[in-house]
Design a protein around this motif. Structure first.
Motif, mmCIF file in Angstrom:
data_model
loop_
_atom_site.group_PDB
_atom_site.id
_atom_site.type_symbol
_atom_site.label_atom_id
_atom_site.label_comp_id
_atom_site.label_asym_id
_atom_site.label_seq_id
_atom_site.Cartn_x
_atom_site.Cartn_y
_atom_site.Cartn_z
ATOM 1 N N ASP A 45 35.440 41.277 41.281
ATOM 2 C CA ASP A 45 34.213 40.474 41.184
ATOM 3 C C ASP A 45 33.765 40.012 42.563
ATOM 4 O O ASP A 45 32.581 40.041 42.883
ATOM 5 C CB ASP A 45 34.422 39.265 40.268
ATOM 6 C CG ASP A 45 34.511 39.664 38.795
ATOM 7 O OD1 ASP A 45 34.001 40.752 38.449
ATOM 8 O OD2 ASP A 45 35.084 38.887 38.010
ATOM 9 N N GLU A 46 34.719 39.595 43.391
ATOM 10 C CA GLU A 46 34.389 39.173 44.756
ATOM 11 C C GLU A 46 33.835 40.350 45.557
ATOM 12 O O GLU A 46 32.864 40.212 46.299
ATOM 13 C CB GLU A 46 35.614 38.585 45.451
ATOM 14 C CG GLU A 46 35.322 38.053 46.839
ATOM 15 C CD GLU A 46 36.559 37.482 47.534
ATOM 16 O OE1 GLU A 46 36.367 36.936 48.631
ATOM 17 O OE2 GLU A 46 37.685 37.580 46.998
ATOM 18 N N ARG A 48 32.280 43.040 44.361
ATOM 19 C CA ARG A 48 30.918 43.323 43.866
ATOM 20 C C ARG A 48 29.908 42.337 44.448
ATOM 21 O O ARG A 48 28.811 42.712 44.845
ATOM 22 C CB ARG A 48 30.901 43.255 42.345
ATOM 23 C CG ARG A 48 31.479 44.455 41.682
ATOM 24 C CD ARG A 48 31.255 44.423 40.165
ATOM 25 N NE ARG A 48 32.121 45.406 39.536
ATOM 26 C CZ ARG A 48 33.256 45.130 38.893
ATOM 27 N NH1 ARG A 48 33.663 43.880 38.761
ATOM 28 N NH2 ARG A 48 33.970 46.083 38.373
ATOM 29 N N ARG A 49 30.285 41.058 44.470
ATOM 30 C CA ARG A 49 29.391 40.025 45.005
ATOM 31 C C ARG A 49 29.074 40.305 46.480
ATOM 32 O O ARG A 49 27.936 40.226 46.908
ATOM 33 C CB ARG A 49 30.035 38.652 44.816
ATOM 34 C CG ARG A 49 29.076 37.521 44.742
ATOM 35 C CD ARG A 49 29.702 36.188 44.321
ATOM 36 N NE ARG A 49 31.051 35.939 44.776
ATOM 37 C CZ ARG A 49 32.148 35.964 44.003
ATOM 38 N NH1 ARG A 49 32.047 36.253 42.726
ATOM 39 N NH2 ARG A 49 33.334 35.709 44.504
ATOM 40 N N LEU A 51 29.238 43.204 48.058
ATOM 41 C CA LEU A 51 28.432 44.420 48.176
ATOM 42 C C LEU A 51 26.988 44.166 47.765
ATOM 43 O O LEU A 51 26.063 44.703 48.361
ATOM 44 C CB LEU A 51 29.049 45.549 47.344
ATOM 45 C CG LEU A 51 30.397 46.072 47.852
ATOM 46 C CD1 LEU A 51 30.997 47.068 46.857
ATOM 47 C CD2 LEU A 51 30.259 46.687 49.228
ATOM 48 N N ASP A 52 26.790 43.337 46.733
ATOM 49 C CA ASP A 52 25.426 43.018 46.305
ATOM 50 C C ASP A 52 24.676 42.207 47.353
ATOM 51 O O ASP A 52 23.461 42.329 47.487
ATOM 52 C CB ASP A 52 25.439 42.259 44.972
ATOM 53 C CG ASP A 52 25.729 43.185 43.800
ATOM 54 O OD1 ASP A 52 25.588 44.416 43.960
ATOM 55 O OD2 ASP A 52 26.109 42.674 42.724
ATOM 56 N N GLU A 53 25.390 41.371 48.125
ATOM 57 C CA GLU A 53 24.736 40.571 49.166
ATOM 58 C C GLU A 53 24.147 41.449 50.253
ATOM 59 O O GLU A 53 23.156 41.101 50.877
ATOM 60 C CB GLU A 53 25.724 39.576 49.793
ATOM 61 C CG GLU A 53 26.037 38.403 48.916
ATOM 62 C CD GLU A 53 27.071 37.473 49.533
ATOM 63 O OE1 GLU A 53 27.448 37.676 50.695
ATOM 64 O OE2 GLU A 53 27.495 36.544 48.828
ATOM 65 N N LYS A 55 22.749 44.362 49.799
ATOM 66 C CA LYS A 55 21.597 45.117 49.307
ATOM 67 C C LYS A 55 20.324 44.333 49.554
ATOM 68 O O LYS A 55 20.290 43.113 49.420
ATOM 69 C CB LYS A 55 21.720 45.368 47.805
ATOM 70 C CG LYS A 55 22.819 46.316 47.426
ATOM 71 C CD LYS A 55 22.832 46.493 45.931
ATOM 72 C CE LYS A 55 23.997 47.352 45.492
ATOM 73 N NZ LYS A 55 24.079 47.409 44.035
ATOM 74 N N SER A 57 16.968 42.632 48.664
ATOM 75 C CA SER A 57 16.451 42.062 47.430
ATOM 76 C C SER A 57 15.195 42.819 47.031
ATOM 77 O O SER A 57 14.464 43.295 47.883
ATOM 78 C CB SER A 57 16.067 40.602 47.612
ATOM 79 O OG SER A 57 17.007 39.934 48.362
#
Length: 170
Positions: A45-46, A48-49, A51-53, A55, A57
């Motif tokens: 989960d950490e 993924r978080r 990696l999403d940061e 990207k 927006s």
């Protein structure tokens, strides 16, 4: 070749270590020290978080607010408009009208108007403000609207919509 046996300029692969145990992460960090970039996380989960940061927006969709009915000033084109009619403005007229529109019904002193339009509050006489207001009143009348600049004797001017008077309370 650099000291690592790799050709200079070649990037190292990112190593990602996932472990919930802080001691295990410390041992891994010691073992892999100097091997290359290392990312250590406590769980997926950490990761993924993180990696999403990275990207971008999705672009925000901004809906333009509907223009209110009434007198508008296009500062770039130097025009005032009302409904489908426009009149050209000088830069001084634009600055005066824009300033009066910031607080309709507020009485602006000669000094405040002189500061807003000419950039100085030093006022030898009120003739320059009166002259500018006179020209601007004619142009507002040419638009065919009910907005005008009213004189407040001995104080200055205010912008008033005679068709839709707004009364202040309080």
């Amino acid at each position: 070749m650099g000291g690592s046996g790799r050709p200079e300029g070649e990037s190292l692969p990112l190593l990602i270590a996932v472990s919930a145990d802080p001691e295990q992460r410390m041992r891994l960090a010691e073992l892999l020290d100097g091997v290359g970039p290392l990312l250590m996380v406590s769980g997926l989960d950490e990761l993924r978080r993180l990696l999403d940061e990275g990207k971008p927006s999705p672009p925000a969709v901004i809906e333009p607010e509907p223009e209110p009915d009434g007198l508008k000033v296009d500062a770039d084109r130097l025009v005032a408009s009302w409904s489908d009619r426009e009149v050209p403005l000088t830069m001084l007229e634009r600055d005066l009208l824009t300033h009066l529109l910031t607080e309709p019904l507020q009485v602006w002193t000669y000094e405040a108007l002189h500061q807003a339009v000419w950039g100085t509050g030093h006022l030898r006489s009120t003739a320059d403000v009166h002259s500018l207001v006179k020209r601007l009143r004619r142009k507002l009348a040419d638009l065919g609207n009910a907005v005008t600049i009213d004189a407040v004797r001995g104080i200055g001017f205010r912008l008033t919509d005679h068709q839709n008077p707004v009364r202040r309370t309080g």
